[in-house]
Every structure is written in C-alpha cells, then in structure tokens.
Enzyme design. Structure first.
Site, PDB file in Angstrom:
ATOM      1  N   ARG A  83      51.795 -29.643  80.369  1.00  0.00           N
ATOM      2  CA  ARG A  83      51.221 -30.759  81.115  1.00  0.00           C
ATOM      3  C   ARG A  83      49.806 -31.073  80.666  1.00  0.00           C
ATOM      4  NH1 ARG A  83      50.862 -32.627  87.315  1.00  0.00           N
ATOM      5  NH2 ARG A  83      49.149 -34.053  86.956  1.00  0.00           N
ATOM      6  N   ARG A  92      52.575 -38.394  82.387  1.00  0.00           N
ATOM      7  CA  ARG A  92      52.537 -36.926  82.425  1.00  0.00           C
ATOM      8  C   ARG A  92      53.874 -36.339  82.000  1.00  0.00           C
ATOM      9  NH1 ARG A  92      50.735 -37.019  87.991  1.00  0.00           N
ATOM     10  NH2 ARG A  92      49.240 -38.455  87.113  1.00  0.00           N
ATOM     11  N   ASP A  95      55.293 -33.228  86.626  1.00  0.00           N
ATOM     12  CA  ASP A  95      54.508 -33.183  87.846  1.00  0.00           C
ATOM     13  C   ASP A  95      55.390 -32.520  88.896  1.00  0.00           C
ATOM     14  OD1 ASP A  95      52.373 -33.798  89.470  1.00  0.00           O
ATOM     15  OD2 ASP A  95      52.867 -35.923  89.672  1.00  0.00           O
ATOM     16  N   ASP A  97      55.350 -31.478  92.805  1.00  0.00           N
ATOM     17  CA  ASP A  97      54.611 -31.615  94.066  1.00  0.00           C
ATOM     18  C   ASP A  97      55.314 -30.872  95.181  1.00  0.00           C
ATOM     19  OD1 ASP A  97      52.549 -33.303  93.168  1.00  0.00           O
ATOM     20  OD2 ASP A  97      53.787 -35.101  93.437  1.00  0.00           O
TER      21      ASP A  97
END
Ligand code: ROI
Length: 159
Positions: A83, A92, A95, A97
């Site tokens: 990343r 990106r 990711d 989350d």
C-alpha cells in the site's frame, strides 16, 4: 465474537486479485476467521475522478482480537500488499477498514467505529447489506432504513 465487519477497496495493481489476497491473509491471521464474504462490486471513485474505478467488498469475521490489535494486523496486511497513499482520497492498492466491531462504539485517534462513512457510501453499505440484511448498526440504525437513503451511485455487483 462475530459481527465484526471489514470493508475492502482497491483500484490499483489488479484490484480483484488484491481483494482476494487480502481476504486470504485475513483468514490466515491467528484468532481470526472469515465467516462471510460479499460479492465483489465495482464502483466509480469517491474523491478525485481521474483515477480508476474501485473494486469493493465487505467481509464478516469471527475474532477474539481486541479492536486495536485487529487494526494493527489489518494495517500490516495493507503494508504487505504494497500500500502506498499517493494523495488524499486518491488511488490505492488496498484499503482495509474496520467498519463494525460487534455492538461496540469506539472513538480515539486511530479508530472511529462504527465507521462514520458506512451509511453514506454505497460501495460499503450495499455489500454489507448483502451479507447482513438485518443488521442494526450501533449509532446508525437498521440496515433496511439506511438502504432507503443510499442510492447505488453506479455501484455494480460483479459475478
Ligand atoms: N471510492 C470507491 N468507489 N471505493 C473505495 O473503496 C474508496 N475508498 C476511498 C476513497 C478514496 C474515499 N474513494 C473510494 O478511500
């Protein structure tokens, strides 16, 4: 503990492969197992428009890890997959989350859970609804109510 949900997004370096390898890496973590996976979705970028479309997905895990320990592990996987953050709200490779941590609410420098973007981002809410249609999200409310205010905005299910 079940009811822990992770959002995945990628728009660089073979996004579908990025999502699949991140899910595999999460499942291989000690004290974590993936219990449910949404389909993959493609979505136009939120943020600068001069970047590729994203591939998004949401998974549910069963884990005994505390939220911050889990976050450490997710960030390590992001690093392993190379990343790099090129610009704010930019492209990106991966990711990860932490969206929801059971019935808990957490707010500090590192974590804001449930993730405040859940109800506003079709690429998070709709994949989440696919695997948890009856979820009641702490502070945000009932999934079926949230869906009424969240248009697809170009989100498309793949498969
Ligand atoms: N846009 C889409 N469509 N999907 C994402 O996962 C995503 N992630 C982000 C920003 C840059 C906000 N835009 C996104 O972090």
């Amino acid at each position: 503990m079940k009811g822990v949900f992770i959002g995945l997004g990628s728009n660089l370096a073979e996004p579908m492969a990025q999502i699949h390898s991140a899910i595999e890496a999460i499942d291989l973590l000690d004290d974590v197992s993936v219990v449910s996976k949404s389909s993959l979705y493609s979505s136009p970028p939120m943020g600068p428009q001069d970047q590729p479309d994203y591939i998004n997905a949401v998974i549910e895990i069963d884990t005994t890890l505390f939220a911050h320990k889990l976050l450490d592990q997710l960030q390590e996987i992001e690093q392993q997959q190379g990343r790099v953050r090129q610009r704010h709200w930019g492209e990106r490779t991966i990711d990860l989350d932490l969206l929801i941590y059971g019935g808990n609410t957490l707010e500090d420098e590192r974590l804001n859970v449930p993730h405040p973007g859940i109800a506003l981002r079709s690429f998070v809410l709709h994949p989440l609804a696919e695997i948890a249609p009856d979820l009641i999200i702490p502070t945000l409310g009932a999934m079926q109510e949230l869906l009424k205010n969240c248009p697809l905005d170009g989100l498309q299910r793949i498969d």
